[in-house]
Every structure is written in structure tokens, then in C-alpha cells.
Scaffold this motif. Sequence first.
Motif, short mmCIF file in Angstrom:
data_model
loop_
_atom_site.label_atom_id
_atom_site.label_comp_id
_atom_site.label_asym_id
_atom_site.label_seq_id
_atom_site.Cartn_x
_atom_site.Cartn_y
_atom_site.Cartn_z
N PRO A 123 0.80 -1.23 0.00
CA PRO A 123 0.00 0.00 0.00
C PRO A 123 0.83 1.28 0.00
N GLU A 124 2.03 1.23 0.60
CA GLU A 124 2.84 2.44 0.68
C GLU A 124 3.49 2.80 -0.64
N ASP A 125 3.70 1.83 -1.53
CA ASP A 125 4.36 2.16 -2.78
C ASP A 125 3.52 1.85 -4.02
N SER A 126 2.25 1.62 -3.85
CA SER A 126 1.42 1.27 -5.00
C SER A 126 1.26 2.43 -5.97
N ALA A 127 1.11 3.65 -5.46
CA ALA A 127 0.94 4.81 -6.35
C ALA A 127 2.21 5.07 -7.15
N VAL A 128 3.36 4.99 -6.49
CA VAL A 128 4.64 5.21 -7.16
C VAL A 128 4.89 4.10 -8.17
N SER A 129 4.64 2.86 -7.79
CA SER A 129 4.85 1.73 -8.70
C SER A 129 3.96 1.85 -9.93
N GLU A 130 2.73 2.26 -9.73
CA GLU A 130 1.80 2.41 -10.85
C GLU A 130 2.29 3.49 -11.81
N LYS A 131 2.76 4.61 -11.26
CA LYS A 131 3.27 5.69 -12.11
C LYS A 131 4.51 5.24 -12.88
N LEU A 132 5.42 4.53 -12.20
CA LEU A 132 6.62 4.03 -12.87
C LEU A 132 6.27 3.05 -13.98
N LEU A 133 5.31 2.20 -13.72
CA LEU A 133 4.88 1.24 -14.72
C LEU A 133 4.29 1.94 -15.95
N LEU A 134 3.50 2.99 -15.71
CA LEU A 134 2.92 3.75 -16.82
C LEU A 134 4.01 4.46 -17.63
N VAL A 135 4.97 5.06 -16.94
CA VAL A 135 6.07 5.74 -17.63
C VAL A 135 6.88 4.74 -18.43
N ARG A 136 7.14 3.59 -17.85
CA ARG A 136 7.90 2.54 -18.54
C ARG A 136 7.19 2.11 -19.82
N ARG A 137 5.90 1.84 -19.72
CA ARG A 137 5.12 1.44 -20.90
C ARG A 137 5.16 2.53 -21.98
N GLU A 138 4.98 3.78 -21.54
CA GLU A 138 4.97 4.89 -22.48
C GLU A 138 6.32 5.04 -23.19
N LEU A 139 7.41 4.90 -22.44
CA LEU A 139 8.74 5.01 -23.03
C LEU A 139 8.98 3.91 -24.06
N PHE A 140 8.55 2.70 -23.76
CA PHE A 140 8.73 1.62 -24.72
C PHE A 140 7.85 1.83 -25.95
N GLU A 141 6.67 2.38 -25.77
CA GLU A 141 5.82 2.69 -26.93
C GLU A 141 6.47 3.75 -27.82
N ILE A 142 7.03 4.78 -27.20
CA ILE A 142 7.72 5.83 -27.95
C ILE A 142 8.91 5.24 -28.69
N ARG A 143 9.70 4.41 -28.00
CA ARG A 143 10.85 3.78 -28.64
C ARG A 143 10.42 2.96 -29.85
N ASP A 144 9.35 2.17 -29.68
CA ASP A 144 8.88 1.34 -30.78
C ASP A 144 8.39 2.18 -31.96
N LEU A 145 7.70 3.29 -31.67
CA LEU A 145 7.25 4.17 -32.73
C LEU A 145 8.43 4.78 -33.48
N LEU A 146 9.41 5.25 -32.74
CA LEU A 146 10.58 5.86 -33.38
C LEU A 146 11.39 4.86 -34.19
N SER A 147 11.53 3.65 -33.67
CA SER A 147 12.34 2.68 -34.39
C SER A 147 11.62 2.12 -35.62
N SER A 148 10.29 2.22 -35.65
CA SER A 148 9.55 1.71 -36.82
C SER A 148 9.45 2.75 -37.92
N GLY A 149 9.92 3.97 -37.65
CA GLY A 149 9.95 5.01 -38.68
C GLY A 149 8.68 5.84 -38.79
N HIS A 150 7.79 5.74 -37.85
CA HIS A 150 6.55 6.56 -37.88
C HIS A 150 6.79 7.94 -37.34
#
Length: 150
Positions: A123-150
Amino acid sequence: MEKALPAIPAKRYFTIGEVSDLCGVKPHVLRYWEQEFTQLRPMKRRGNRRYYQHHEVLMIRRIRDLLYDQGFTISGARNKLQEIVQGERDKRRNGEVMLEGVEVIEAFDSQLPDDFEDSTPGPEDSAVSEKLLLVRRELFEIRDLLSSGH
């Protein structure tokens, strides 16, 4: 098993003591490497104090890896570093997008347990973990978009 190096804080300049701690290398070794690797040129201010920038900390970690982990000699590491720098220049010249920091994210990702996304944080780190997980997903999506040439 070797202890992982600490994360590099988001700040502009680092003292030699901070870089020493961040890279697991003594200050006298850093001063010696400045003589051996021309790419390593920290800014010097009052009293000849060295101030390293983020990219120099990354370079020192790369040099450390070449020398300590991969077993290169100083001369071999110098040549390998020159090849890497030239390769990055060629990629930029050819219009390829350089994603600085992606290797850091991928290294961090490889250190996570396989069930990281499925694990339930406390319970003490669920909000931080959720934010980190969202940032991680977003960064990988951005990387995939950039590497695919879009």
C-alpha cells in the motif's frame, strides 16, 4: 556477483566525488582516464575543480565496462570507444534517431523480475509503482514508434 551501479540523478553537473560514487571508480582513476581518453573533458572551475556532465558520467561508465568487465587494455578501450563514437556520428549523419537513455531503460527492465507487471505492490508504494509502470510502458511505446519510422 557485482553490485549494480546507482542511478544517475537528474542534474546538470557532478563533482568528481559524485562521479566516483556513481561509477564505482576512485577519483585518481578518473583524473588518469582524462589523460587517456580525449573524449572525457570535464569542465574546470574555481581552483581547478572538475564538473562532469551527464553524458560524461555515461562515458565513464562505458569506459569502466570496457576496462573492468570486458577486459580491454587502455589502448584497446580507447580504440573501441572511438569506434562507438564514430558509429554514433555515422548514424546521425544517416538520419537515424539516437535514443540516448534507452539502453539504461532496457538495462533497468532486464533487472526487473519476470512477473513485475503482475506483482502486487504494498500500500505504501502502489501509487509510485503504478506511475513508474505507466512511464515505462509509455517510453517503450515511444521507442517502438521511433524505431519503426513513424
